[in-house]
Enzyme design. Structure first.
Site, PDB file in Angstrom:
ATOM      1  N   GLY A 113       0.857  -0.826   0.213  1.00  0.00           N
ATOM      2  CA  GLY A 113       0.024   0.617   0.034  1.00  0.00           C
ATOM      3  C   GLY A 113       1.236   1.114   0.127  1.00  0.00           C
ATOM      4  N   ASN A 166       1.947   2.927  -2.995  1.00  0.00           N
ATOM      5  CA  ASN A 166       1.370   4.315  -3.562  1.00  0.00           C
ATOM      6  C   ASN A 166      -0.478   4.326  -2.686  1.00  0.00           C
ATOM      7  OD1 ASN A 166       2.726   4.219  -5.679  1.00  0.00           O
ATOM      8  ND2 ASN A 166       2.439   2.977  -6.622  1.00  0.00           N
ATOM      9  N   ASN A 196      -5.375   2.814 -13.555  1.00  0.00           N
ATOM     10  CA  ASN A 196      -4.791   2.103 -13.015  1.00  0.00           C
ATOM     11  C   ASN A 196      -2.888   2.586 -13.258  1.00  0.00           C
ATOM     12  OD1 ASN A 196      -3.294  -0.536 -11.769  1.00  0.00           O
ATOM     13  ND2 ASN A 196      -3.072  -1.205 -14.576  1.00  0.00           N
ATOM     14  N   HIS A 238       1.049   1.509 -13.737  1.00  0.00           N
ATOM     15  CA  HIS A 238       2.002   0.254 -14.531  1.00  0.00           C
ATOM     16  C   HIS A 238       3.593  -0.007 -14.237  1.00  0.00           C
ATOM     17  CE1 HIS A 238       3.027  -3.791 -15.977  1.00  0.00           C
ATOM     18  NE2 HIS A 238       3.657  -3.068 -16.273  1.00  0.00           N
ATOM     19  N   ASP A 267      -3.029  -4.194 -18.149  1.00  0.00           N
ATOM     20  CA  ASP A 267      -2.211  -3.235 -18.429  1.00  0.00           C
ATOM     21  C   ASP A 267      -2.333  -2.772 -19.701  1.00  0.00           C
ATOM     22  OD1 ASP A 267      -1.184  -4.318 -15.976  1.00  0.00           O
ATOM     23  OD2 ASP A 267      -0.014  -5.599 -17.144  1.00  0.00           O
ATOM     24  N   GLU A 326       6.491   6.791  -8.872  1.00  0.00           N
ATOM     25  CA  GLU A 326       5.331   6.639  -9.164  1.00  0.00           C
ATOM     26  C   GLU A 326       4.588   7.111  -7.846  1.00  0.00           C
ATOM     27  OE1 GLU A 326       4.470   0.960  -9.853  1.00  0.00           O
ATOM     28  OE2 GLU A 326       5.175   2.423  -7.843  1.00  0.00           O
TER      29      GLU A 326
END
Length: 291
Positions: free
Chosen positions: A108, A110, A201, A203, A244, A273
């Site tokens: 977790g 991010n 999302n 990736h 993705d 990120e």
């Protein structure tokens, strides 16, 4: 009643008692101050006196409550509480905070960055992380949810893929956007259809390279290094029914050197990120006029 208040305000029993005490003492203080001020006017008690008293109490209440909250240790709560009231009074409906659900399967990191980003942006009334959705009972993201006092929805595979996709639970929390932060299950068609271009999302590679089933975490970074790529990065995209896949919103790059390992490359990617994902989410909300 008290249990509902604890859940609504996301506080424990001791803080709930102190919050109620602050409300009571703050109300008494602003009432006392209002009467003292009116005594200076020499007005007779009547309609004018009552009107001015109500006006004074209304104006004095926020200040009184804030003052009382300081010695009772509830200043942070009441600061946010008064800001929320002010935002409700002054904001138009279209500018209300967007309710976001974060889907995560792992530690977790991010998710935490996203939560903290929108906490700092609270006065802008941009978004609220309303729910953490997780498919692993022991995942680290659950500790973050507990620490941040965010409700958790633990999901199981059969209902997610063959049942109602937990749509009633998402609607109950008024979820308007879904953010995937290390969520490893492929999304069912029913969820995509319920949130068209409302699921984002991230990736850890430059799509369309190194995406697809099994391409997550270290597997991605090992594949990048084994293919002797000179650069890698992150891809933020709208999610669809494939792994993705979906329209790319944003990409950021980093250099891959000959001395990089999967671990050192992972650190570079994590930095990208953490520094980009929350801001990109905010930009999507603004572009889509969700707030």
């Amino acid at each position: 009643m008290l249990e509902k208040l604890k859940k609504h305000w996301k506080v424990n029993g001791v803080n709930l008692v102190l919050i109620i005490a602050t409300f009571a003492l703050g109300g008494s203080l602003c009432g006392f101050a209002g009467r003292k001020i009116l005594l200076l006017t020499n007005l007779d008690k009547g309609f004018s006196w009552l009107f001015l008293y109500i006006l004074l109490v209304t104006l004095l209440w926020p200040l009184s409550v804030i003052l009382v909250s300081i010695p009772l240790g509830q200043f942070a709560f009441f600061k946010k509480y008064i800001i929320r009231i002010w935002n409700k009074i002054t904001s138009k409906k279209k500018n209300k905070a967007v309710n976001i659900a974060i889907f995560a399967s792992g530690a977790g990191t991010n998710a935490k960055k996203i939560i903290e980003y929108f906490e700092r942006s609270e006065q802008k009334n941009i978004a609220t992380i309303r729910l953490i959705v997780c498919n692993k009972p022991g995942a680290g993201v659950l500790n973050i949810a507990c620490e941040k006092k965010i409700p958790v929805l633990l999901i199981e595979k059969e209902r997610f893929f063959s049942g109602d996709v937990y749509l009633p639970a998402l609607k109950e929390q008024s979820i308007e956007m879904i953010v995937l932060a290390g969520f490893l299950w492929k999304l069912p068609a029913a969820l995509i259809q319920a949130y068209p271009k409302k699921i984002i999302n991230i990736h850890p590679a430059l799509l369309p390279k190194f995406g697809g089933k099994g391409m997550y975490g270290k597997h991605v970074h090992e594949a990048v290094i084994n293919h002797k790529e000179k650069e890698s990065g992150i891809s933020i995209h709208f999610a669809d029914e494939l792994y993705d896949h979906g329209e790319i919103i944003f990409q950021a790059k980093c250099t891959v050197t000959g001395s990089d390992t999967a671990d050192t490359l992972a650190e570079k990617i994590h930095n990208l990120e953490h520094s980009n994902y929350p801001a990109v989410i905010e930009s999507v909300l603004k572009k889509q006029n969700l707030r």
